[in-house]
Design a protein around this motif. Structure first.
Motif, PDB file in Angstrom:
ATOM      1  N   GLU A  76      84.638  -6.039  48.342  1.00 39.76           N
ATOM      2  CA  GLU A  76      85.604  -6.550  49.312  1.00 39.76           C
ATOM      3  C   GLU A  76      86.756  -6.187  49.564  1.00 39.76           C
ATOM      4  O   GLU A  76      87.284  -6.127  50.621  1.00 39.76           O
ATOM      5  N   ASP A  77      87.334  -5.631  48.313  1.00 38.88           N
ATOM      6  CA  ASP A  77      89.017  -4.762  48.032  1.00 38.88           C
ATOM      7  C   ASP A  77      88.402  -3.520  47.830  1.00 38.88           C
ATOM      8  O   ASP A  77      88.165  -2.880  46.910  1.00 38.88           O
ATOM      9  N   ASP A  78      88.500  -3.147  49.133  1.00 39.25           N
ATOM     10  CA  ASP A  78      87.568  -1.741  49.293  1.00 39.25           C
ATOM     11  C   ASP A  78      89.436  -0.974  49.146  1.00 39.25           C
ATOM     12  O   ASP A  78      88.798   0.309  49.860  1.00 39.25           O
ATOM     13  N   ASP A  79      90.293  -0.618  49.454  1.00 39.05           N
ATOM     14  CA  ASP A  79      91.372  -0.078  50.094  1.00 39.05           C
ATOM     15  C   ASP A  79      91.227   1.229  48.819  1.00 39.05           C
ATOM     16  O   ASP A  79      92.346   1.636  49.634  1.00 39.05           O
ATOM     17  N   GLY A  80      91.163   1.191  47.330  1.00 41.01           N
ATOM     18  CA  GLY A  80      90.803   2.040  46.484  1.00 41.01           C
ATOM     19  C   GLY A  80      89.655   2.933  47.240  1.00 41.01           C
ATOM     20  O   GLY A  80      89.622   4.093  46.685  1.00 41.01           O
ATOM     21  N   VAL A  81      89.049   2.794  48.152  1.00 45.70           N
ATOM     22  CA  VAL A  81      88.075   3.828  48.438  1.00 45.70           C
ATOM     23  C   VAL A  81      88.528   4.591  48.741  1.00 45.70           C
ATOM     24  O   VAL A  81      89.118   4.640  49.708  1.00 45.70           O
ATOM     25  N   THR A  82      88.448   5.851  48.485  1.00 38.84           N
ATOM     26  CA  THR A  82      88.630   6.748  49.175  1.00 38.84           C
ATOM     27  C   THR A  82      87.892   8.271  49.581  1.00 38.84           C
ATOM     28  O   THR A  82      87.185   8.932  48.784  1.00 38.84           O
ATOM     29  N   PRO A  83      87.231   8.296  50.777  1.00 40.84           N
ATOM     30  CA  PRO A  83      86.209   9.658  51.178  1.00 40.84           C
ATOM     31  C   PRO A  83      87.447  11.067  51.042  1.00 40.84           C
ATOM     32  O   PRO A  83      88.184  11.125  51.682  1.00 40.84           O
ATOM     33  N   TYR A  84      86.014  12.139  50.378  1.00 46.31           N
ATOM     34  CA  TYR A  84      87.108  13.958  50.607  1.00 46.31           C
ATOM     35  C   TYR A  84      85.881  13.770  51.282  1.00 46.31           C
ATOM     36  O   TYR A  84      84.785  13.839  51.372  1.00 46.31           O
ATOM     37  N   PRO A  85      86.748  15.105  51.684  1.00 43.38           N
ATOM     38  CA  PRO A  85      85.949  16.370  52.116  1.00 43.38           C
ATOM     39  C   PRO A  85      84.665  16.793  52.438  1.00 43.38           C
ATOM     40  O   PRO A  85      83.540  17.391  52.385  1.00 43.38           O
ATOM     41  N   GLY A  86      84.553  17.279  50.186  1.00 45.28           N
ATOM     42  CA  GLY A  86      83.626  17.978  49.935  1.00 45.28           C
ATOM     43  C   GLY A  86      83.341  16.947  47.914  1.00 45.28           C
ATOM     44  O   GLY A  86      84.793  16.420  47.951  1.00 45.28           O
ATOM     45  N   SER A  87      82.381  18.068  48.259  1.00 47.37           N
ATOM     46  CA  SER A  87      82.181  16.532  47.247  1.00 47.37           C
ATOM     47  C   SER A  87      82.773  16.976  45.609  1.00 47.37           C
ATOM     48  O   SER A  87      83.183  16.631  44.718  1.00 47.37           O
ATOM     49  N   ALA A  88      83.536  18.337  45.725  1.00 50.45           N
ATOM     50  CA  ALA A  88      84.383  18.955  44.028  1.00 50.45           C
ATOM     51  C   ALA A  88      85.610  18.406  44.162  1.00 50.45           C
ATOM     52  O   ALA A  88      86.076  18.590  43.637  1.00 50.45           O
ATOM     53  N   ASP A  89      86.142  18.414  45.871  1.00 52.33           N
ATOM     54  CA  ASP A  89      87.663  17.215  45.209  1.00 52.33           C
ATOM     55  C   ASP A  89      87.561  15.989  44.850  1.00 52.33           C
ATOM     56  O   ASP A  89      88.307  15.546  44.175  1.00 52.33           O
ATOM     57  N   MET A  90      86.563  15.511  45.044  1.00 45.03           N
ATOM     58  CA  MET A  90      86.294  14.145  44.307  1.00 45.03           C
ATOM     59  C   MET A  90      86.122  13.920  43.262  1.00 45.03           C
ATOM     60  O   MET A  90      86.930  13.225  42.008  1.00 45.03           O
ATOM     61  N   TYR A  91      85.631  14.838  42.457  1.00 42.01           N
ATOM     62  CA  TYR A  91      85.112  14.835  40.953  1.00 42.01           C
ATOM     63  C   TYR A  91      85.936  15.026  40.588  1.00 42.01           C
ATOM     64  O   TYR A  91      86.436  15.252  39.141  1.00 42.01           O
ATOM     65  N   MET A  92      86.751  16.871  41.101  1.00 41.37           N
ATOM     66  CA  MET A  92      87.705  16.885  40.615  1.00 41.37           C
ATOM     67  C   MET A  92      89.414  15.650  40.781  1.00 41.37           C
ATOM     68  O   MET A  92      89.869  15.525  39.591  1.00 41.37           O
ATOM     69  N   ALA A  93      89.534  14.940  41.754  1.00 36.47           N
ATOM     70  CA  ALA A  93      90.470  13.455  41.269  1.00 36.47           C
ATOM     71  C   ALA A  93      89.998  12.654  40.235  1.00 36.47           C
ATOM     72  O   ALA A  93      90.586  12.438  39.818  1.00 36.47           O
ATOM     73  N   LEU A  94      88.271  12.608  40.001  1.00 35.17           N
ATOM     74  CA  LEU A  94      88.340  11.888  38.927  1.00 35.17           C
ATOM     75  C   LEU A  94      88.608  12.345  37.741  1.00 35.17           C
ATOM     76  O   LEU A  94      89.087  12.068  36.387  1.00 35.17           O
TER      77      LEU A  94
END
Length: 252
Positions: free
Chosen positions: A153-171
Motif C-alpha cells: 500500500e505504501d510503495d514510496d520506498g520501492v526503488t527500481p534499479y537498472p541492473g541487479s548489481a546496483d540493487m545488491y550494492m544498495a542493500l
C-alpha cells in the motif's frame, strides 16, 4: 566414369552444399548482461556466458539457425521484440499474459519465483508484508517491481534499479532495507558475493516460468519448442542445468 560426369556431379554437390550453408538464417538475439548466473560477462574472454547462453547455443544448433548476440537493459527487451528490432531473447523472461499479447513465448524452460533478500541479522523483515514503509530495491521492468507496486500500500520506498548489481550494492551499503527479485538470481548472490552478509527470507512468491521470447509471428517458434523438448528428453538440458545450479529438482 567420364571426366564430364565427375565434373557435373562435383558442380551439383558444390551447389547443394553452398545452398545448405547459406540457408542458415541469422537471428538477432539479445540478453540482459546482469542476470547471473543466467547471463553474465566473462571477464577473461569478453563473451557472455551463463545458463541462458548455453540454452540459446544448443537451441540454435538443433533448430537450425545462427544468431548474433547483443545486450541491453532488461526493460528494453520486450519493446525491442515488439518493434521487430530483435528476433529472439533469453534473459530470465517471465511468461505473463500481458507479455504474451505482444511477443511469442516458447514452452517454459525454467521454473522460478520471487524472493526477499535482507542483511544478515535483520529480523525486522520476514515477508513482503513487512516492507510497508521500508526501502526496497528491485529491477526496472521486472515482474518483481510489478508485484511490489500491486501488493504494498505504501510503495514510496520501492526503488527500481537498472541492473541487479546496483540493487545488491544498495542493500550492502544500507541505501535500501531489502531486495525483492527473481529467486535464482537472489539465491546466487547470497551464495557468492553476498555470502555471510545477506540472507534470503520468507516464502517463494508468485511461482513463475521463464520462456524464450520471440517476435510475434516468428516462424521459429515450433522449432525452438522442438529443440527444447529434445534437450530435455536426451539429458542435455539436465547437464546444462546442473552446470550452473547444481542437482536438478525432479519437478524442473
Amino acid at each position: 566414369m567420364s571426366a564430364k560426369w565427375l565434373k557435373t556431379v562435383s558442380a551439383t554437390l558444390a551447389l547443394t552444399l553452398g545452398t545448405t550453408m547459406a540457408s542458415a538464417e541469422t537471428l538477432r538475439a539479445v540478453t540482459d548482461p546482469s542476470f547471473v548466473p543466467f547471463e553474465m560477462m566473462d571477464q577473461d574472454s569478453g563473451k557472455m556466458v551463463g545458463f541462458d547462453m548455453d540454452i540459446l547455443a544448443e537451441v540454435a544448433k538443433r533448430a537450425g539457425f545462427d544468431y548474433k548476440l547483443n545486450t541491453m537493459d532488461f526493460n528494453g527487451i520486450i519493446p525491442a521484440l515488439q518493434t521487430g528490432n530483435v528476433d529472439i531473447a533469453l534473459a530470465g523472461i517471465t511468461i505473463t499474459d500481458e507479455r504474451e499479447q505482444i511477443v511469442d513465448f516458447s514452452d517454459p524452460y525454467y521454473d522460478s519465483g520471487l524472493r526477499l533478500l535482507v542483511k544478515k541479522g535483520d529480523d525486522s523483515i520476514k515477508t513482503v508484508d513487512d516492507l510497508e514503509g521500508k526501502k526496497v530495491g528491485t529491477k526496472i521492468g521486472s515482474t518483481s517491481y510489478d508485484y511490489l507496486t500491486k501488493n504494498i500500500e505504501d510503495d514510496d520506498g520501492v526503488t527500481p534499479y537498472p541492473g541487479s548489481a546496483d540493487m545488491y550494492m544498495a542493500l550492502m551499503s544500507g541505501s535500501v532495507d531489502a531486495v525483492f527479485y527473481d529467486a535464482p538470481n537472489v539465491g546466487y548472490f547470497a551464495r557468492t558475493k553476498g555470502k555471510g552478509r545477506v540472507t534470503t527470507v520468507g516464502p517463494l512468491y508468485e511461482g513463475q516460468q521463464y520462456g524464450i521470447a520471440l517476435k510475434s509471428g516468428s516462424k521459429w517458434l515450433d522449432k525452438v519448442n522442438e529443440a527444447l523438448a529434445s534437450m530435455k528428453e536426451d539429458g542435455t538440458y539436465k547437464d546444462i542445468y546442473e552446470k550452473w545450479f547444481g542437482p536438478m529438482p525432479e519437478d524442473q
